[in-house]
Design a protein around this motif. Structure first.
Motif, PDB file in Angstrom:
ATOM      1  N   ASN A   1       0.774  -1.313   0.029  1.00 57.58           N
ATOM      2  CA  ASN A   1      -0.162   0.111   0.070  1.00 57.58           C
ATOM      3  C   ASN A   1       0.819   1.161   0.131  1.00 57.58           C
ATOM      4  N   THR A   2       2.266   1.163   0.422  1.00 61.52           N
ATOM      5  CA  THR A   2       3.144   2.128   0.205  1.00 61.52           C
ATOM      6  C   THR A   2       4.488   1.457  -0.226  1.00 61.52           C
ATOM      7  N   SER A   3       5.351   2.349  -0.745  1.00 58.87           N
ATOM      8  CA  SER A   3       6.550   1.672  -1.164  1.00 58.87           C
ATOM      9  C   SER A   3       7.365   1.240   0.121  1.00 58.87           C
ATOM     10  N   ARG A   4       7.271   1.708   1.302  1.00 60.51           N
ATOM     11  CA  ARG A   4       7.859   1.243   2.675  1.00 60.51           C
ATOM     12  C   ARG A   4       7.466  -0.101   2.863  1.00 60.51           C
ATOM     13  N   ASN A   5       5.859  -0.129   2.883  1.00 58.79           N
ATOM     14  CA  ASN A   5       5.363  -1.345   3.164  1.00 58.79           C
ATOM     15  C   ASN A   5       5.174  -2.418   1.949  1.00 58.79           C
ATOM     16  N   ARG A   6       6.369  -2.701   1.399  1.00 62.30           N
ATOM     17  CA  ARG A   6       6.196  -3.643   0.110  1.00 62.30           C
ATOM     18  C   ARG A   6       6.706  -4.979   0.771  1.00 62.30           C
ATOM     19  N   THR A   7       6.535  -6.147   0.006  1.00 63.28           N
ATOM     20  CA  THR A   7       7.148  -7.264   0.239  1.00 63.28           C
ATOM     21  C   THR A   7       8.469  -7.410  -0.273  1.00 63.28           C
ATOM     22  N   ILE A   8       9.425  -7.829   0.387  1.00 66.89           N
ATOM     23  CA  ILE A   8      10.895  -8.026   0.118  1.00 66.89           C
ATOM     24  C   ILE A   8      11.207  -9.486  -0.239  1.00 66.89           C
ATOM     25  N   TYR A   9      11.837  -9.549  -1.234  1.00 67.88           N
ATOM     26  CA  TYR A   9      11.997 -10.953  -1.797  1.00 67.88           C
ATOM     27  C   TYR A   9      13.506 -11.485  -1.584  1.00 67.88           C
ATOM     28  N   ARG A  10      13.688 -12.679  -1.842  1.00 71.05           N
ATOM     29  CA  ARG A  10      14.946 -13.216  -1.942  1.00 71.05           C
ATOM     30  C   ARG A  10      15.372 -14.331  -3.226  1.00 71.05           C
ATOM     31  N   ALA A  11      16.245 -14.670  -3.375  1.00 63.69           N
ATOM     32  CA  ALA A  11      16.509 -15.858  -4.312  1.00 63.69           C
ATOM     33  C   ALA A  11      15.795 -17.132  -3.722  1.00 63.69           C
ATOM     34  N   ALA A  12      14.707 -17.603  -4.533  1.00 63.95           N
ATOM     35  CA  ALA A  12      14.037 -18.911  -4.228  1.00 63.95           C
ATOM     36  C   ALA A  12      14.933 -20.200  -3.918  1.00 63.95           C
ATOM     37  N   GLY A  13      14.622 -20.523  -2.787  1.00 68.36           N
ATOM     38  CA  GLY A  13      15.442 -21.904  -2.612  1.00 68.36           C
ATOM     39  C   GLY A  13      16.729 -21.881  -2.278  1.00 68.36           C
ATOM     40  N   GLY A  14      17.069 -20.874  -1.900  1.00 68.23           N
ATOM     41  CA  GLY A  14      18.545 -20.444  -1.327  1.00 68.23           C
ATOM     42  C   GLY A  14      19.546 -20.440  -2.458  1.00 68.23           C
ATOM     43  N   LYS A  15      19.009 -20.327  -3.630  1.00 73.26           N
ATOM     44  CA  LYS A  15      20.008 -20.437  -5.017  1.00 73.26           C
ATOM     45  C   LYS A  15      20.555 -19.145  -5.084  1.00 73.26           C
ATOM     46  N   LYS A  16      21.447 -19.155  -5.998  1.00 72.30           N
ATOM     47  CA  LYS A  16      22.151 -17.740  -6.245  1.00 72.30           C
ATOM     48  C   LYS A  16      21.597 -17.434  -7.468  1.00 72.30           C
ATOM     49  N   LEU A  17      21.000 -16.092  -7.255  1.00 74.19           N
ATOM     50  CA  LEU A  17      20.326 -15.402  -8.317  1.00 74.19           C
ATOM     51  C   LEU A  17      21.031 -15.140  -9.765  1.00 74.19           C
ATOM     52  N   THR A  18      20.698 -15.480 -10.841  1.00 73.17           N
ATOM     53  CA  THR A  18      21.415 -15.325 -12.040  1.00 73.17           C
ATOM     54  C   THR A  18      20.534 -14.615 -12.987  1.00 73.17           C
ATOM     55  N   GLY A  19      20.957 -13.957 -13.919  1.00 75.03           N
ATOM     56  CA  GLY A  19      20.045 -13.368 -15.046  1.00 75.03           C
ATOM     57  C   GLY A  19      19.315 -14.308 -15.968  1.00 75.03           C
ATOM     58  N   ASP A  20      20.052 -15.334 -16.212  1.00 72.11           N
ATOM     59  CA  ASP A  20      19.192 -16.296 -16.974  1.00 72.11           C
ATOM     60  C   ASP A  20      18.192 -17.026 -16.297  1.00 72.11           C
ATOM     61  N   MET A  21      18.034 -17.132 -14.987  1.00 69.54           N
ATOM     62  CA  MET A  21      16.864 -17.346 -14.211  1.00 69.54           C
ATOM     63  C   MET A  21      15.481 -16.406 -14.430  1.00 69.54           C
ATOM     64  N   MET A  22      15.728 -15.307 -14.941  1.00 68.66           N
ATOM     65  CA  MET A  22      14.650 -14.310 -14.996  1.00 68.66           C
ATOM     66  C   MET A  22      14.213 -13.920 -16.295  1.00 68.66           C
ATOM     67  N   ASP A  23      12.981 -13.618 -16.352  1.00 71.90           N
ATOM     68  CA  ASP A  23      12.554 -13.119 -17.582  1.00 71.90           C
ATOM     69  C   ASP A  23      11.700 -11.979 -17.372  1.00 71.90           C
ATOM     70  N   LEU A  24      12.226 -10.730 -17.459  1.00 75.55           N
ATOM     71  CA  LEU A  24      11.575  -9.277 -16.960  1.00 75.55           C
ATOM     72  C   LEU A  24      10.527  -9.181 -17.853  1.00 75.55           C
ATOM     73  N   GLY A  25      10.441  -9.469 -18.938  1.00 76.94           N
ATOM     74  CA  GLY A  25       8.913  -9.292 -19.711  1.00 76.94           C
ATOM     75  C   GLY A  25       9.154  -8.242 -20.803  1.00 76.94           C
ATOM     76  N   TYR A  26      10.284  -7.413 -21.054  1.00 75.36           N
ATOM     77  CA  TYR A  26      10.377  -6.228 -21.795  1.00 75.36           C
ATOM     78  C   TYR A  26      10.369  -6.689 -23.264  1.00 75.36           C
ATOM     79  N   LEU A  27      11.074  -7.995 -23.599  1.00 77.33           N
ATOM     80  CA  LEU A  27      11.006  -8.478 -24.950  1.00 77.33           C
ATOM     81  C   LEU A  27       9.725  -8.622 -25.317  1.00 77.33           C
ATOM     82  N   ARG A  28       8.760  -9.269 -24.513  1.00 80.55           N
ATOM     83  CA  ARG A  28       7.514  -9.579 -24.946  1.00 80.55           C
ATOM     84  C   ARG A  28       6.601  -8.403 -25.068  1.00 80.55           C
ATOM     85  N   GLU A  29       6.855  -7.481 -24.244  1.00 79.11           N
ATOM     86  CA  GLU A  29       6.110  -6.066 -24.596  1.00 79.11           C
ATOM     87  C   GLU A  29       6.555  -5.342 -26.011  1.00 79.11           C
TER      88      GLU A  29
END
Length: 346
Positions: free
Chosen positions: A69-97
């Protein structure tokens, strides 16, 4: 005085990409240099749908739930399952747009006989994505993954649309941090490399990529995350971006906000005085984000005069401080009409 351009930041309250692009083009027509997609799958919540999609993809998981409801009260995330986050794990959707928008854009540009018009694809910077998704503690550890995912889409969009597309890098977290720490903002910029980081993202794009920069204060529920006491943090961040900008990448424009969500632009000349120190490269347009619904048209004209007097020249275009997606459609139409009116101000 010659007619200024109209710049639409990106998001627009519409049911479809076609509807959004037609509405913006119907409003501003030949005054537009770039035409955004409207970001209609994420226009109300900006980055949140991108982040939630990353959860669905299995890249992120909730670390600290929030209400958004505010930017302060937002959900904070982490890499799923304790994995190291890498770019090839993520599709940000800009290309599809972009893939959806390109044929719509090509048809509209041909029908309106606007051969110089470019398609605008908005992307939050890697710093902004990492900061909003993962908070301060996860920012530095995971920023590279967002860099890699963002650059991958820039490369693909460049291959898809070539010189017909302008990538708009959207630096929200960067300007919010500058505004929140003024007058110590230059120390923060130096410590975190805010302006340098934006330029490095541009440097990672393919040579010849056309890029614009949107400095932003946020607009969740039409409320900014921070406000400027003067234009000094904006100018200092902009100058830092330009100072580090790679010589073989085109900086088409720089957009700066002078309003803050529901707060209209200042009526005080001293607020704008730092604009006299703004240093842009030759050929880089400056778009003033002053268009707002609360002041009268006469007051907006006075604000534009204050900006241009401080800048020492006419602005190249006028805009709202942020996208129109957090506003109702009638209000978006009203703000577009106000922007058109201000382009011809004496």
């Amino acid at each position: 005085m010659g007619t200024r351009a109209v710049h639409f930041v990106g998001s627009f309250p519409a049911e479809s990409t076609d509807e959004a692009m037609r509405a913006m083009l119907d409003s501003a027509g030949s005054r537009l240099r770039t035409l955004p997609t409207g970001e209609t799958r994420r226009y109300e919540f900006y980055i949140r749908p991108i982040i939630e999609d990353l959860v669905t993809q299995g890249a992120l998981e909730s670390k600290k739930p929030g209400q958004w409801n505010t930017s302060r009260n937002r959900t904070i995330y982490r890499a799923a399952g304790g994995k190291k986050l890498t770019g090839d794990m993520m599709d940000l959707g800009y290309l599809r747009e972009a893939e959806e928008a390109v044929p719509i854009f090509a048809s509209l540009r041909a029908a309106r006989d606007l051969p110089g018009l470019a398609l605008q694809i908005g992307m939050p910077t890697d710093f902004t994505m990492a900061f909003i998704a993962m908070g301060v503690s996860g920012l530095l550890r995971n920023k590279k993954a967002f860099t890699d995912a963002t650059v991958r889409d820039i490369v693909a969009i460049r291959a898809l649309a070539g010189d017909d597309v302008v990538i708009q890098l959207e630096a929200t977290a960067e300007l919010v941090l500058m505004a929140a720490t003024q007058p110590l903002h230059r120390l923060v910029n130096g410590a975190l490399g805010l302006g340098k980081g934006i330029a490095q993202l541009a440097a990672a794009a393919p040579p010849g990529t056309r890029i614009g920069v949107h400095l932003c204060l946020g607009s969740l529920n039409n409320k900014a995350r921070a406000t400027l006491r003067t234009a000094r943090p904006l100018v200092d961040l902009a100058n830092s971006v330009v100072r580090h900008w790679p010589a073989d990448r085109t900086l088409e424009y720089l957009h700066g906000p002078f309003a803050a969500g529901g707060k209209p632009p200042s009526a005080e000349p001293k607020f704008y005085a730092p604009l006299g120190k703004l240093t842009l490269r030759e050929g880089t347009a400056f778009y003033a984000g002053l268009v707002h619904d609360l002041p009268t048209e006469a007051q907006q004209r006075q604000t534009l005069q204050l900006i241009e007097q401080a800048l020492g020249r006419p602005v190249d275009g006028v805009a709202t401080a942020c996208g129109l997606g957090r506003r109702s459609r009638p209000m978006a139409d009203q703000l577009m009409a106000r922007a058109n009116t201000l382009t011809a101000s004496e």
